[in-house]
Scaffold this motif. Structure first.
Motif, PDB file in Angstrom:
ATOM      1  N   TYR A 192       0.823  -1.205   0.000  1.00 49.84           N
ATOM      2  CA  TYR A 192       0.000   0.000   0.000  1.00 49.84           C
ATOM      3  C   TYR A 192       0.862   1.262   0.000  1.00 49.84           C
ATOM      4  CZ  TYR A 192      -4.188  -2.742   1.099  1.00 49.84           C
ATOM      5  OH  TYR A 192      -5.239  -3.621   1.053  1.00 49.84           O
ATOM      6  N   HIS A 256      -4.008   1.518  -3.099  1.00 51.36           N
ATOM      7  CA  HIS A 256      -4.081   0.057  -3.007  1.00 51.36           C
ATOM      8  C   HIS A 256      -3.708  -0.619  -4.329  1.00 51.36           C
ATOM      9  CE1 HIS A 256      -7.771   1.515  -4.721  1.00 51.36           C
ATOM     10  NE2 HIS A 256      -8.155   0.300  -5.053  1.00 51.36           N
ATOM     11  N   ASN A 343      -5.185   3.913   3.025  1.00 48.36           N
ATOM     12  CA  ASN A 343      -4.700   3.094   1.913  1.00 48.36           C
ATOM     13  C   ASN A 343      -5.584   3.186   0.678  1.00 48.36           C
ATOM     14  OD1 ASN A 343      -2.797   2.151   3.762  1.00 48.36           O
ATOM     15  ND2 ASN A 343      -4.126   0.478   4.405  1.00 48.36           N
TER      16      ASN A 343
END
Length: 746
Positions: A192, A256, A343
């Motif tokens: 991430y 992500h 994230n």
């Protein structure tokens, strides 16, 4: 069919990336005499600070809330920011940003040693014996190919394209907690990163303008995060005033994913979100005064936060920012909080970010700015050798610009000594740091040495000197919530000080007094309690009282006086700024303990008496407050004042640098800064009695450099004629430099 021929461009150093880091690297190298190729893949300079992406140039001052207080960076970043504000006074409102682009271009074009290549994309890197030999660039619109060859390469490209192609070791994503013993890191490493954002600009046009949502844009009300942003939860809230809105930083996406490979998909998703958000603002009926607003600008490209981070000889980590170990190779500073974004960006169910406390300014080591396995590769910007957690602080652009100045200056030493960056650490760090300090770079705790050539027999005088007090009250400040007056002290003990207190009550009230000291000279953080007592303030009292201090000088050279009482108790203050002596709200529940007050508590009769603003301070080796204020201040005046350096024997003076007070507590400011000295004259008196004069009008810079190249100088007098509003003249430093032949010969 004509084949595009490769053009060979030779230089001493090649800088790839024209953001703030790359600009500072290129200018620093050029001013040291190097031939520089500066390559940028966009039509304008500035990177995320350009008119294309429109992010403010933030840094160690942390939007003016740094625990170090006087925390704005010096050097090229300071010059760049002051020039932007000078030419574009509407910068803070994100107006006329093309003018800001022009300032950056102007700074680069002003350097004859820089060859600038805009709209040029680096697509291949050539290696030989483990070293970079060249990079190839394509300027598509002009149908030109370039091969850039140089001894040293500096990757300021953000994504680290040169280092990646060269095979430089790098990290991606979040390190595990155990790797660098970071409390803020996850238990298990992952891929991430922080996501991208597309900013936009709202503008009032004084008549009603409808908005129709494009077909590809989202109906925001149907997305899973809608209720959360509608309620302003998790740090995702709309401002009350939409006119002038410059975007929503929390409208973020892509962390992500592979932020580089999926760049176009991420950009499309962000466009869908931006145009959908604007539909909600304009057409939902939930926002006031939006009928006359238009979506004036949507950035054509996303602003990236994170991707590759190279591995240098030192990996900067959370503990380097919080514990602040001493680095012998310190070359620049940071100070932004560890600002770690969610994230999954806007789709993340948790907070948009977490602002993790950083205890003021910290130093960055040079070993984090060059590759551990590609010997002639340096880097500056968001791709430096730092963990994901530390990167949360180092990624902001002013901090990146300071890194750029460091590596650009280091490139000159690499050429001078036919050395690589690692060799500079081993043999030439003192020279690198001295040059950086000379050029205004901030390095915490590092003191610039006064050249013995000038120190011998030097006397310094001034027309006047401000006393260390502030005793002209203009208003009352309630003590119902605790306040803190911070007083730097020079003497080994502090005995007492007087403040003016008023009790509006018809009965006696109790004033609680707490005294604290601190640990680090760069900070304003009360960390150790020295004393705690109470004073009874008689009913109707309205006069000065004496506070007993009775304590030794703390490690940070400051006494923190905390005052608290009933609602009827007030302390007198004003809006006058006294450099070093600062007043705050006292907030023991927050890590820094203090919050800006933007007013000053009046005080007088500090004992023992302090010679705080002596003219001798201008040669003490510090160009900003560090423990003590470290500057000369004149007495209050409506006329002119002067500062004078006299030499016992004639000197050869090549250059004179003057460092003025430009309110280093501010991150952003509106031009002009009232403390800055606007008009002044410098007069050099020669041994035979003749004079050489430099006249400056309309100065707006902190660091003023004057190349004088004058022999047999016996006196330098600086006559101060005007500021931008303050009735005091303030000077942090006067630096004299001799010709190299004299300095090196000695």
């Amino acid at each position: 069919m004509e084949v595009i021929k490769m053009e060979l461009i030779k230089a001493d150093v090649t800088v790839v990336g024209g953001g703030i880091a790359g600009i500072c690297a290129a200018i620093a190298a050029a001013r040291q005499g190097l031939q520089v190729s500066l390559i940028n893949d966009r039509p304008v300079l500035g990177g995320n600070a350009s008119s294309e992406v429109r992010v403010h140039i933030n840094g160690s001052a942390y939007l003016g809330n740094s625990p170090s207080y006087y925390a704005r960076e010096g050097g090229l970043v300071e010059e760049l920011k002051l020039k932007i504000f000078h030419y574009n006074p509407l910068y803070n409102k994100k107006l006329m940003l093309s003018l800001s682009d022009t300032v950056l271009l102007d700074m680069v074009y002003a350097e004859p040693n820089i060859s600038l290549f805009l709209n040029t994309c680096v697509h291949e890197t050539g290696m030989e014996n483990g070293r970079i030999q060249w990079v190839d660039g394509l300027q598509l619109a002009s149908e030109r190919k370039f091969r850039f060859a140089s001894r040293t390469f500096i990757d300021c490209s953000g994504d680290g394209i040169v280092g990646y192609q060269a095979g430089a070791h790098f990290r991606w994503g979040r390190e595990a907690k155990h790797e660098y013993n970071e409390e803020l890191a996850p238990e298990v490493a992952d891929h991430y990163t922080m996501g991208d954002t597309i900013l936009f600009q709202a503008r009032d046009v004084d008549y009603s303008v409808p908005y129709k949502r494009p077909g590809f844009a989202y109906d925001i009300t149907k997305l899973p995060f809608f209720d959360s942003i509608r309620k302003g939860l998790n740090h995702r809230s709309f401002p009350r005033k939409i006119n002038g809105l410059g975007g929503l930083w929390w409208l973020e996406y892509g962390g992500h994913m592979d932020i580089i490979k999926n760049n176009e998909d991420i950009a499309l998703e962000l466009r869908k979100l931006v145009y959908g958000i604007w539909d909600y603002i304009k057409n939902s009926g939930e926002f006031d005064d939006v009928d006359n607003l238009i979506l004036d600008y949507v950035c054509p490209i996303p602003g990236k936060r994170e991707s590759r981070r190279f591995i240098g000889e030192h990996m900067l980590s959370q503990n380097d920012l919080t514990a602040k170990p001493h680095f012998e190779d310190a070359v620049s500073v940071g100070g932004w909080y560890m600002d770690l974004h969610a994230n999954k960006g806007i789709y993340d169910e948790g907070p948009a970010t977490a602002w993790n406390f950083v205890p003021g300014l910290y130093n960055l080591p040079f070993r984090s700015l060059y590759s551990r396995n590609i010997p002639n590769l340096m880097f500056a910007g968001r791709n430096i050798s730092a963990t994901h957690v530390a990167f949360g602080s180092t990624r902001v652009m002013a901090t990146c610009g300071c890194m750029g100045q460091a590596v650009g200056t280091a490139a000159a030493l690499c050429l001078k000594y036919d050395a690589d960056p690692a060799d500079i650490v081993k043999a030439h760090m003192g020279e690198l740091q001295a040059q950086l300090l000379r050029d205004g770079q901030t390095i915490v705790g590092l003191q610039e040495e006064l050249d013995p050539y000038f120190a011998d027999g030097l006397t310094i005088r001034a027309s006047s000197q401000r006393s260390y007090d502030n005793f002209h009250p203009t208003e009352e400040i309630s003590l119902e919530k605790a306040l803190c007056l911070v007083l730097p002290i020079q003497t080994s003990m502090a005995e007492s000080v007087r403040i003016k207190i008023k009790n509006r009550s018809e009965q006696a009230e109790t004033l609680q007094v707490k005294l604290f000291g601190g640990e680090r000279k760069e900070n304003y953080i009360p960390s150790s309690e020295l004393n705690d007592y109470r004073l009874v303030i008689a009913a109707g009292h309205d006069d000065w009282i004496t506070l007993d201090l009775g304590c030794k000088k703390p490690a940070d050279d400051k006494i923190y006086i905390v005052l608290e009482g009933a609602a009827s108790l007030t302390v007198y203050g004003n809006e006058e700024r006294l450099t070093g002596a600062v007043s705050f709200h006292y907030r023991p529940e927050v890590p820094s303990k203090l919050k800006k007050l933007n007013k000053s508590i009046c005080f007088k009769d500090l004992l023992p008496s302090q010679n705080m603003y002596s003219p001798e301070n201008v040669v003490n080796g510090f160009s900003r407050p560090y423990g003590l204020p470290n500057g000369w201040i004149s007495e209050r005046t409506e006329g002119q004042e002067w500062l004078e350096l006299c030499f016992a024997s004639p000197k050869h003076v090549e250059e004179i640098h003057l460092v003025f007070n430009s309110r280093l507590d501010l991150e952003h400011f509106d031009d002009p800064i009232e403390l800055l000295i606007q008009d002044y004259d410098v007069t050099l008196t020669l041994e035979e009695g003749s004079e050489k004069k430099i006249i400056v009008r309309g100065n707006y810079l902190t660091l003023n450099k004057h190349k004088v190249e004058t022999k047999r100088v016996t006196r330098i007098r600086i006559q101060f004629c005007a500021t931008y509003g303050t009735p005091y003249y303030e000077v942090f430093a006067v630096k004299c430099f001799a010709p190299k032949i004299i300095s090196e010969g000695r």
